[in-house]
Design an enzyme around this catalytic site. Sequence first.
Site, PDB file in Angstrom:
ATOM      1  N   HIS A  63       0.854  -1.191   0.000  1.00  0.00           N
ATOM      2  CA  HIS A  63       0.000   0.000   0.000  1.00  0.00           C
ATOM      3  C   HIS A  63       0.886   1.236   0.000  1.00  0.00           C
ATOM      4  O   HIS A  63       2.012   1.219   0.511  1.00  0.00           O
ATOM      5  CB  HIS A  63      -0.899   0.021   1.232  1.00  0.00           C
ATOM      6  CG  HIS A  63      -2.013  -0.969   1.185  1.00  0.00           C
ATOM      7  ND1 HIS A  63      -3.146  -0.820   1.937  1.00  0.00           N
ATOM      8  CD2 HIS A  63      -2.172  -2.113   0.471  1.00  0.00           C
ATOM      9  CE1 HIS A  63      -3.966  -1.826   1.699  1.00  0.00           C
ATOM     10  NE2 HIS A  63      -3.386  -2.637   0.818  1.00  0.00           N
ATOM     11  N   GLU A  65       0.843   3.915   1.727  1.00  0.00           N
ATOM     12  CA  GLU A  65       1.269   4.379   3.053  1.00  0.00           C
ATOM     13  C   GLU A  65       2.480   3.603   3.558  1.00  0.00           C
ATOM     14  O   GLU A  65       3.449   4.195   4.045  1.00  0.00           O
ATOM     15  CB  GLU A  65       0.139   4.240   4.085  1.00  0.00           C
ATOM     16  CG  GLU A  65      -1.090   5.046   3.769  1.00  0.00           C
ATOM     17  CD  GLU A  65      -2.158   4.249   3.038  1.00  0.00           C
ATOM     18  OE1 GLU A  65      -1.820   3.557   2.042  1.00  0.00           O
ATOM     19  OE2 GLU A  65      -3.328   4.340   3.436  1.00  0.00           O
ATOM     20  N   CYS A  93      -6.380   2.033   5.680  1.00  0.00           N
ATOM     21  CA  CYS A  93      -6.997   0.786   6.125  1.00  0.00           C
ATOM     22  C   CYS A  93      -6.392   0.394   7.483  1.00  0.00           C
ATOM     23  O   CYS A  93      -5.505   1.074   8.006  1.00  0.00           O
ATOM     24  CB  CYS A  93      -6.751  -0.307   5.095  1.00  0.00           C
ATOM     25  SG  CYS A  93      -5.026  -0.858   5.012  1.00  0.00           S
ATOM     26  N   CYS A  96      -2.511  -0.161   7.361  1.00  0.00           N
ATOM     27  CA  CYS A  96      -1.768   1.089   7.247  1.00  0.00           C
ATOM     28  C   CYS A  96      -1.901   1.937   8.505  1.00  0.00           C
ATOM     29  O   CYS A  96      -0.932   2.551   8.947  1.00  0.00           O
ATOM     30  CB  CYS A  96      -2.218   1.857   6.013  1.00  0.00           C
ATOM     31  SG  CYS A  96      -1.803   0.965   4.483  1.00  0.00           S
TER      32      CYS A  96
END
Length: 160
Positions: A63, A65, A93, A96
Site C-alpha cells: 500500500h 502508506e 486501512c 496502514c
Amino acid sequence: MTAPVIFANRAEEDAWWMGQALKEAERAAAAREVPVGAVVVQSGTIVARGANAMVTGRDATQHAELRVLRAAAYALRESRLPGATLYVTLEPCAMCAGAIVLARVGRVVFGAWDDKAGMAGSVSDLLRHPKLNHRPEVQGGVRAEECGALLQRFFAERRG
C-alpha cells in the site's frame, strides 16, 4: 532535498501537499494499480513519495502508506516519524493505520473517505483509539472529490 515550501495557512498547505499525493496516485493508475498515492512531508519538504504497488509487486502489503513510511524512515534514518505528516489520497486501512501508529507519525491528512475499509473514522478509528499509546493528529476529506473521482474512474474502467 529541496527548499521548504511556505504557505499562508494550514488548509492551503494541506491542499498543496495532497496535490503531490494525487500525482503519485495518477502514476499508480497509469501502472494499472489501484490509484492511491502518498507523500511524507517534514519541515516543509517531501522526504518520501510513492503509490500502491500491489499488482506489480505481487504483494498485498504494498500500500502507498507502507511504502512511503519505509522510504521516509530510510531517508531520515529514523524508525519513528513524530515530526512528519503523511498525506494520502485514501483513508488508511487497518494495516496502514497500524503502521502509522507504530511509526509515531505526527499527523495524517487523507483525501477520500473509505466506507468499506477506512480506519480513521469511516469503519472505525484505529488512528485515534484511546487505548493506543500514540494517536496522530488526523485531518480527513482534503481534496476528497478529486481523490474519490480518480478511484471511481479507475474502477469504472476496470468494470466496463
